[in-house]
Write a protein that holds these residues in place. Structure first.
Motif, PDB file in Angstrom:
ATOM      1  N   GLY A  75       0.796  -1.216   0.000  1.00 20.73           N
ATOM      2  CA  GLY A  75       0.000   0.000   0.000  1.00 20.73           C
ATOM      3  C   GLY A  75       0.832   1.270   0.000  1.00 20.73           C
ATOM      4  N   THR A  76       0.130   2.388  -0.094  1.00 17.83           N
ATOM      5  CA  THR A  76       0.736   3.709   0.039  1.00 17.83           C
ATOM      6  C   THR A  76       0.419   4.243   1.424  1.00 17.83           C
ATOM      7  OG1 THR A  76       0.500   4.174  -2.324  1.00 17.83           O
ATOM      8  CG2 THR A  76       0.779   6.063  -0.857  1.00 17.83           C
ATOM      9  N   VAL A  77       1.438   4.369   2.252  1.00 13.63           N
ATOM     10  CA  VAL A  77       1.257   4.901   3.599  1.00 13.63           C
ATOM     11  C   VAL A  77       1.047   6.411   3.494  1.00 13.63           C
ATOM     12  CG1 VAL A  77       2.327   5.253   5.856  1.00 13.63           C
ATOM     13  CG2 VAL A  77       2.621   3.063   4.656  1.00 13.63           C
ATOM     14  N   VAL A  78      -0.051   6.885   4.060  1.00 13.72           N
ATOM     15  CA  VAL A  78      -0.354   8.314   4.043  1.00 13.72           C
ATOM     16  C   VAL A  78      -0.243   8.840   5.470  1.00 13.72           C
ATOM     17  CG1 VAL A  78      -2.005  10.099   3.404  1.00 13.72           C
ATOM     18  CG2 VAL A  78      -1.958   7.948   2.130  1.00 13.72           C
ATOM     19  N   THR A  79       0.586   9.849   5.666  1.00 15.12           N
ATOM     20  CA  THR A  79       0.740  10.491   6.970  1.00 15.12           C
ATOM     21  C   THR A  79       0.485  11.980   6.825  1.00 15.12           C
ATOM     22  OG1 THR A  79       3.086  11.057   6.759  1.00 15.12           O
ATOM     23  CG2 THR A  79       2.562   8.797   7.477  1.00 15.12           C
ATOM     24  N   ALA A  80       0.517  12.684   7.939  1.00 19.93           N
ATOM     25  CA  ALA A  80       0.303  14.129   7.904  1.00 19.93           C
ATOM     26  C   ALA A  80       1.412  14.857   7.165  1.00 19.93           C
ATOM     27  CB  ALA A  80       0.174  14.666   9.326  1.00 19.93           C
ATOM     28  N   SER A  81       2.560  14.204   6.988  1.00 22.54           N
ATOM     29  CA  SER A  81       3.688  14.861   6.329  1.00 22.54           C
ATOM     30  C   SER A  81       3.889  14.418   4.885  1.00 22.54           C
ATOM     31  CB  SER A  81       4.977  14.614   7.124  1.00 22.54           C
ATOM     32  OG  SER A  81       5.210  13.229   7.292  1.00 22.54           O
ATOM     33  N   GLY A  82       3.135  13.426   4.428  1.00 15.56           N
ATOM     34  CA  GLY A  82       3.291  13.010   3.043  1.00 15.56           C
ATOM     35  C   GLY A  82       2.912  11.560   2.826  1.00 15.56           C
ATOM     36  N   LEU A 127      -3.541   4.176   6.384  1.00 10.46           N
ATOM     37  CA  LEU A 127      -3.676   5.395   7.185  1.00 10.46           C
ATOM     38  C   LEU A 127      -3.625   5.089   8.669  1.00 10.46           C
ATOM     39  CD1 LEU A 127      -7.094   6.514   5.619  1.00 10.46           C
ATOM     40  CD2 LEU A 127      -4.846   7.020   4.656  1.00 10.46           C
ATOM     41  N   PRO A 128      -3.186   6.058   9.486  1.00 13.13           N
ATOM     42  CA  PRO A 128      -3.437   5.910  10.927  1.00 13.13           C
ATOM     43  C   PRO A 128      -4.934   5.987  11.195  1.00 13.13           C
ATOM     44  CG  PRO A 128      -2.578   8.102  10.447  1.00 13.13           C
ATOM     45  CD  PRO A 128      -2.512   7.327   9.163  1.00 13.13           C
ATOM     46  N   GLY A 129      -5.427   5.193  12.124  1.00 15.42           N
ATOM     47  CA  GLY A 129      -6.854   5.189  12.431  1.00 15.42           C
ATOM     48  C   GLY A 129      -7.360   6.577  12.777  1.00 15.42           C
ATOM     49  N   GLY A 130      -8.580   6.862  12.368  1.00 16.17           N
ATOM     50  CA  GLY A 130      -9.166   8.167  12.633  1.00 16.17           C
ATOM     51  C   GLY A 130      -9.451   8.378  14.105  1.00 16.17           C
ATOM     52  N   ILE A 131      -9.393   9.630  14.530  1.00 15.84           N
ATOM     53  CA  ILE A 131      -9.713  10.020  15.911  1.00 15.84           C
ATOM     54  C   ILE A 131     -10.830  11.044  15.852  1.00 15.84           C
ATOM     55  CG2 ILE A 131      -8.858  11.100  18.033  1.00 15.84           C
ATOM     56  CD1 ILE A 131      -6.050  10.093  17.219  1.00 15.84           C
ATOM     57  N   ASP A 132     -11.992  10.656  16.335  1.00 19.01           N
ATOM     58  CA  ASP A 132     -13.134  11.562  16.397  1.00 19.01           C
ATOM     59  C   ASP A 132     -13.163  12.154  17.802  1.00 19.01           C
ATOM     60  OD1 ASP A 132     -15.502  12.946  16.268  1.00 19.01           O
ATOM     61  OD2 ASP A 132     -16.612  11.339  15.272  1.00 19.01           O
ATOM     62  N   GLY A 134      -2.532   8.357  16.138  1.00 18.18           N
ATOM     63  CA  GLY A 134      -2.461   9.410  15.136  1.00 18.18           C
ATOM     64  C   GLY A 134      -1.309   9.344  14.165  1.00 18.18           C
ATOM     65  N   VAL A 135      -0.531   8.252  14.194  1.00 17.16           N
ATOM     66  CA  VAL A 135       0.625   8.170  13.305  1.00 17.16           C
ATOM     67  C   VAL A 135       0.946   6.702  13.044  1.00 17.16           C
ATOM     68  CG1 VAL A 135       2.310   8.214  15.217  1.00 17.16           C
ATOM     69  CG2 VAL A 135       2.996   9.021  12.949  1.00 17.16           C
ATOM     70  N   ILE A 136       1.484   6.446  11.858  1.00 11.86           N
ATOM     71  CA  ILE A 136       2.004   5.116  11.551  1.00 11.86           C
ATOM     72  C   ILE A 136       3.514   5.176  11.720  1.00 11.86           C
ATOM     73  CG2 ILE A 136       2.341   3.392   9.727  1.00 11.86           C
ATOM     74  CD1 ILE A 136      -0.427   3.976   8.746  1.00 11.86           C
TER      75      ILE A 136
END
Length: 466
Positions: free
Chosen positions: A9-16, A57-62, A387-389
């Motif tokens: 997969g393509t790992v998606v983080t807040a930085s890219g 993705l890192p799991g969502g946080i609601d 919030g991060v992988i």
């Protein structure tokens, strides 16, 4: 201890983004690896999840939900069991719910009551904020005890006189107390005193349809209250988080404060990005389904909110998930819009609706992850556990198919409510697999989780304070 390799997969983080494989051991992420040859995967893991062509993705946080919340003589219909299960279906692996202090009760007794509701019933991990509705010497002292118990954000209301409303003086006292410890005060910013006058005038004039919920809560009164809350927070030197911001006037006040360097933050919700006052005006009482506070705004506010997400004047997207069934719930307000229970369902579809914003070019892929997962984790003291992988973080991971097509509907959602606010809306993108602390809870259209898997999260302080 079992191991899982999420491969291809393509790992998606807040930085890219990164083409990488993710190795999970037990409940934690062990490593983020370069591409592994297929023939070596059995050496690394007991199980392989093929994520080819998909996002990881890192799991969502609601950070804003209301499970089993009392309101107007009824309760929101999602329990901690049903609500957290629905969240997992939509790629959310952590919720932060609100413990609601009733007048005349203590904060710690309130916290115990909410622990009793959630303990052993959640499919995913959870934390609590504390609603402070009774400001006195005892409750002010108890704020520090709440912080010691892992609850360090306190919500107050400028709306709902006689129920949750706090005066400016009470808000100042609570902010001063929070400031001493670095805790964050969350604010429902609407001028409730003025709103009550407008509501009374509308009902007296026979204007009782659901659209009047919005017409009696104009955006100017959200903007005014937001500015007032920011001023009080500045005087008290207290971090402030504006919840469910819906109006461009309120956003302008937040942007001005942030530009001046004040510790002011704000969230918005998917309903304000996609729905409008036109939905409240639907005929035959259908508009009651869309009654929430603040209300849905005219469509022109939506562009401002998307822009605020791009500029980080809006830092987080939460749902304010507070579902009431249309039948026997919303219908309590037939003939008097002020009696319609306030709240809408949404915990299941937040990640999908934000991905729709990526597809439409409103936000970038990294920004999607940032506002839905990474920033909430940092804002509410959960990062880097959540919030991060990254190696050492909890294995809360979502495999997301960006090409899947789905149609939102009450007939197919998993929330415990009899309507969808987005009925018939077609979206591109859907969760394929959800892992909560290394356990696969959603896979291939099946729920594989269990009640009680979710654990309470004691949280640290806001990590954005300057």
């Amino acid at each position: 201890m079992s191991s899982i390799l999420i491969q291809g997969g393509t790992v998606v983080t807040a930085s890219g983004t990164l083409d990488a494989d993710v190795l999970v051991h037990g409940e934690k992420i062990a490593s983020v690896l370069g591409r592994l040859p297929d023939e070596t995967t059995s050496v690394f893991a007991d199980r392989v999840i093929d994520a080819t062509g998909k996002y990881v993705l890192p799991g969502g946080i609601d950070a804003h939900t209301h499970m089993e919340m009392p309101f107007g003589g009824t309760f929101s219909v999602d329990t901690f069991e049903t609500g957290t299960r629905a969240a997992a279906w939509g790629g959310t692996t952590t919720i932060i719910d609100f413990a609601v202090q009733a007048k005349g009760t203590s904060l710690l007794a309130t916290l115990d009551k909410w622990h009793a509701k959630a303990d052993g019933n959640c499919a995913i991990d959870y934390g609590f904020h504390m609603i402070v509705s009774d400001v006195n010497d005892s409750s002010l002292k108890e704020m520090d005890a709440c912080i010691a118990a892992g609850v360090n954000s306190f919500k107050m209301f400028m709306a709902y006189p006689g129920v949750f409303y706090a005066t400016d003086g009470e808000i100042l006292l609570a902010m001063q107390q929070a400031s001493r410890s670095g805790a964050t005060v969350m604010m429902h910013a609407e001028n409730g005193i003025a709103i009550d006058q407008l509501v009374a005038q509308a009902i007296a004039a026979g204007r009782t349809d659901p659209v009047n919920h919005a017409l009696t809560r104009p955006p100017e009164l959200e903007g005014e209250a937001t500015s007032r809350a920011i001023t009080l927070a500045k005087v008290a030197d207290c971090p402030l988080y504006i919840v469910h911001l819906s109006a461009s006037q309120a956003l302008a006040a937040v942007a001005e404060a942030r530009d001046a360097g004040q510790n002011v933050f704000a969230e918005t919700c998917p309903q304000y990005l996609y729905l409008s006052i036109d939905d409240l005006a639907r005929p035959d009482f259908e508009g009651a389904k869309f009654v929430a506070s603040p209300p849905l705004r005219p469509k022109e506010h939506q562009d401002s909110l998307w822009r605020g997400l791009r500029t980080n004047d809006l830092s987080v997207v939460s749902t304010d998930h507070c579902p009431f069934c249309f039948k026997d719930g919303k219908e309590l307000g037939r003939g008097d819009f002020s009696k319609i229970p306030n709240g809408m369902p949404g915990v299941e579809h937040r990640m999908d609706l934000l991905h729709a914003g990526v597809v439409a070019g409103e936000i970038s892929l990294p920004r999607w992850v940032e506002v839905a997962s990474t920033t909430p984790a940092r804002m509410f003291g959960l990062y880097p556990r959540k919030g991060v992988i990254a190696a050492g973080s909890d294995a809360d991971i979502v495999v997301y198919d960006p090409a899947a097509r789905q149609t939102l509907s009450a007939a197919t959602h998993h929330m415990n409510v009899d309507y969808s606010a987005y009925e018939g809306m077609q979206l591109t993108g859907q969760v394929v697999t959800t892992l909560s602390r290394g356990r696969v809870v959603i896979s291939g259209g099946e729920y594989l989780g269990s009640t009680g898997h979710g654990r309470f999260l004691a949280r640290g302080l806001n990590q954005y304070l300057v």
